[in-house]
Enzyme design. Structure first.
Site, PDB file in Angstrom:
ATOM      1  N   GLY A  57     -18.178 -26.591  49.103  1.00  0.00           N
ATOM      2  CA  GLY A  57     -17.430 -25.391  49.432  1.00  0.00           C
ATOM      3  C   GLY A  57     -17.163 -24.612  48.168  1.00  0.00           C
ATOM      4  O   GLY A  57     -17.117 -25.186  47.071  1.00  0.00           O
ATOM      5  N   GLN A  62     -12.622 -18.820  42.860  1.00  0.00           N
ATOM      6  CA  GLN A  62     -13.294 -19.706  41.903  1.00  0.00           C
ATOM      7  C   GLN A  62     -14.371 -18.983  41.097  1.00  0.00           C
ATOM      8  O   GLN A  62     -14.818 -19.497  40.075  1.00  0.00           O
ATOM      9  CB  GLN A  62     -13.923 -20.895  42.631  1.00  0.00           C
ATOM     10  CG  GLN A  62     -12.886 -21.805  43.259  1.00  0.00           C
ATOM     11  CD  GLN A  62     -13.542 -23.000  43.901  1.00  0.00           C
ATOM     12  OE1 GLN A  62     -13.978 -22.936  45.044  1.00  0.00           O
ATOM     13  NE2 GLN A  62     -13.648 -24.092  43.152  1.00  0.00           N
ATOM     14  N   CYS A 119     -12.676 -30.959  42.742  1.00  0.00           N
ATOM     15  CA  CYS A 119     -12.756 -29.505  42.845  1.00  0.00           C
ATOM     16  C   CYS A 119     -13.593 -28.982  41.682  1.00  0.00           C
ATOM     17  O   CYS A 119     -13.425 -29.435  40.553  1.00  0.00           O
ATOM     18  CB  CYS A 119     -11.348 -28.913  42.788  1.00  0.00           C
ATOM     19  SG  CYS A 119     -11.327 -27.107  42.830  1.00  0.00           S
ATOM     20  N   LEU A 120     -14.471 -28.041  41.969  1.00  0.00           N
ATOM     21  CA  LEU A 120     -15.313 -27.455  40.925  1.00  0.00           C
ATOM     22  C   LEU A 120     -14.478 -26.743  39.872  1.00  0.00           C
ATOM     23  O   LEU A 120     -14.942 -26.524  38.760  1.00  0.00           O
ATOM     24  CB  LEU A 120     -16.308 -26.459  41.554  1.00  0.00           C
ATOM     25  CG  LEU A 120     -17.303 -27.072  42.545  1.00  0.00           C
ATOM     26  CD1 LEU A 120     -18.112 -25.970  43.220  1.00  0.00           C
ATOM     27  CD2 LEU A 120     -18.220 -28.067  41.856  1.00  0.00           C
ATOM     28  N   HIS A 161      -9.119 -27.572  51.914  1.00  0.00           N
ATOM     29  CA  HIS A 161      -9.274 -27.397  50.461  1.00  0.00           C
ATOM     30  C   HIS A 161      -9.642 -25.945  50.126  1.00  0.00           C
ATOM     31  O   HIS A 161      -9.038 -25.329  49.243  1.00  0.00           O
ATOM     32  CB  HIS A 161     -10.349 -28.366  49.963  1.00  0.00           C
ATOM     33  CG  HIS A 161     -10.619 -28.299  48.495  1.00  0.00           C
ATOM     34  ND1 HIS A 161     -10.322 -29.325  47.632  1.00  0.00           N
ATOM     35  CD2 HIS A 161     -11.179 -27.321  47.733  1.00  0.00           C
ATOM     36  CE1 HIS A 161     -10.667 -28.975  46.400  1.00  0.00           C
ATOM     37  NE2 HIS A 161     -11.208 -27.759  46.428  1.00  0.00           N
ATOM     38  N   GLU A 162     -10.633 -25.397  50.834  1.00  0.00           N
ATOM     39  CA  GLU A 162     -11.109 -24.042  50.512  1.00  0.00           C
ATOM     40  C   GLU A 162     -10.072 -22.982  50.890  1.00  0.00           C
ATOM     41  O   GLU A 162      -9.884 -22.008  50.162  1.00  0.00           O
ATOM     42  CB  GLU A 162     -12.446 -23.752  51.200  1.00  0.00           C
ATOM     43  CG  GLU A 162     -13.591 -24.689  50.805  1.00  0.00           C
ATOM     44  CD  GLU A 162     -13.789 -24.842  49.307  1.00  0.00           C
ATOM     45  OE1 GLU A 162     -13.532 -23.869  48.559  1.00  0.00           O
ATOM     46  OE2 GLU A 162     -14.177 -25.940  48.868  1.00  0.00           O
ATOM     47  N   HIS A 165      -7.468 -22.587  48.337  1.00  0.00           N
ATOM     48  CA  HIS A 165      -7.861 -21.731  47.204  1.00  0.00           C
ATOM     49  C   HIS A 165      -7.492 -20.269  47.449  1.00  0.00           C
ATOM     50  O   HIS A 165      -7.151 -19.553  46.514  1.00  0.00           O
ATOM     51  CB  HIS A 165      -9.383 -21.795  46.988  1.00  0.00           C
ATOM     52  CG  HIS A 165      -9.836 -22.936  46.119  1.00  0.00           C
ATOM     53  ND1 HIS A 165      -9.401 -23.104  44.824  1.00  0.00           N
ATOM     54  CD2 HIS A 165     -10.715 -23.945  46.349  1.00  0.00           C
ATOM     55  CE1 HIS A 165      -9.985 -24.172  44.302  1.00  0.00           C
ATOM     56  NE2 HIS A 165     -10.785 -24.712  45.204  1.00  0.00           N
TER      57      HIS A 165
HETATM   58 ZN    ZN Z   1     -11.821 -26.455  44.942  1.00  0.00          ZN
END
Ligand code: ZN
Length: 204
Positions: A57, A62, A119-120, A161-162, A165
């Site tokens: 995702g 991000q 998480c990225l 999670h997304e 963000h």
């Molecule tokens: Zn993330």
């Protein structure tokens, strides 16, 4: 959300924790904006960036844009090397490519499940995060059509999670603090242990 294998294609730079954009409330898009060429191009770039990272995702903050926009896909190829019992315990199944615009979680199950999450934008780390096992989400798709989906298991986790963000929230806000660790150490010591054993050993 982070995945553990790698491909190589076009990618945008992914903002890391400490960038203010990750802490802002993203603004909704109008339906006209959704179908505009710049937003459609952006969605394709986000898709390629997610594949390249690799992740399951990616949310617009991000990549530095405070917009209510996220892409999700849990690809078959990410699952093929994961042991079957791990896939089963996480209720993780492939999820086709999905665009979420202005998403809202309208139902959360009271039942929660806890797993390691990454998480990225918190690159190289992981922690236990408790999330609802099932959610229902309302959003616009990439044609600006209203949609509702109900999801369970890992898919429900990715959605939570997304969408976090887009509201300036990272998993570290929700994690079990004592379980925060490097991905290297997760792989080395913890990844195959049942979660109750992990909690006991970490003194949680
Ligand atoms: Zn993330």
């Amino acid at each position: 959300m982070a995945e553990s294998q790698s491909t190589n294609k076009v990618r945008l730079k992914i903002a890391q924790a400490g960038e203010v954009v990750l802490r802002q409330i993203a603004r909704p898009l109008t339906r006209e904006e959704v179908v505009s060429a710049p937003v459609q191009d952006l969605l394709e770039l986000m898709r390629q960036t997610m594949y390249d990272a690799p992740g399951v995702g990616l949310a617009a903050p991000q990549i530095g844009l405070a917009l209510q926009l996220a892409v999700i896909e849990d690809r078959e190829q990410y699952l093929k090397d994961v042991p079957a019992e791990l896939l089963a315990s996480r209720e993780r199944r492939p999820v086709p490519f999905l665009v979420l615009i202005n998403p809202r979680i309208v139902e959360y199950s009271d039942e929660k499940v806890e797993f390691f999450e990454g998480c990225l934008s918190v690159s190289g780390f992981s922690a236990l995060v408790s999330r609802s096992r099932r959610v229902a989400v309302e959003f616009l798709d990439d044609n600006a059509e209203p949609r509702r989906i109900e999801a369970s298991g890992w898919f429900a986790r990715i959605l939570q999670h997304e969408i976090d963000h887009l509201n300036g929230c990272l998993y570290i806000d929700r994690m079990e603090p004592r379980s925060f660790m490097t991905v290297d150490n997760l792989t080395r010591y913890w990844k195959d242990l049942p979660i109750p054993d992990v909690r006991a050993k970490l003194g949680i």
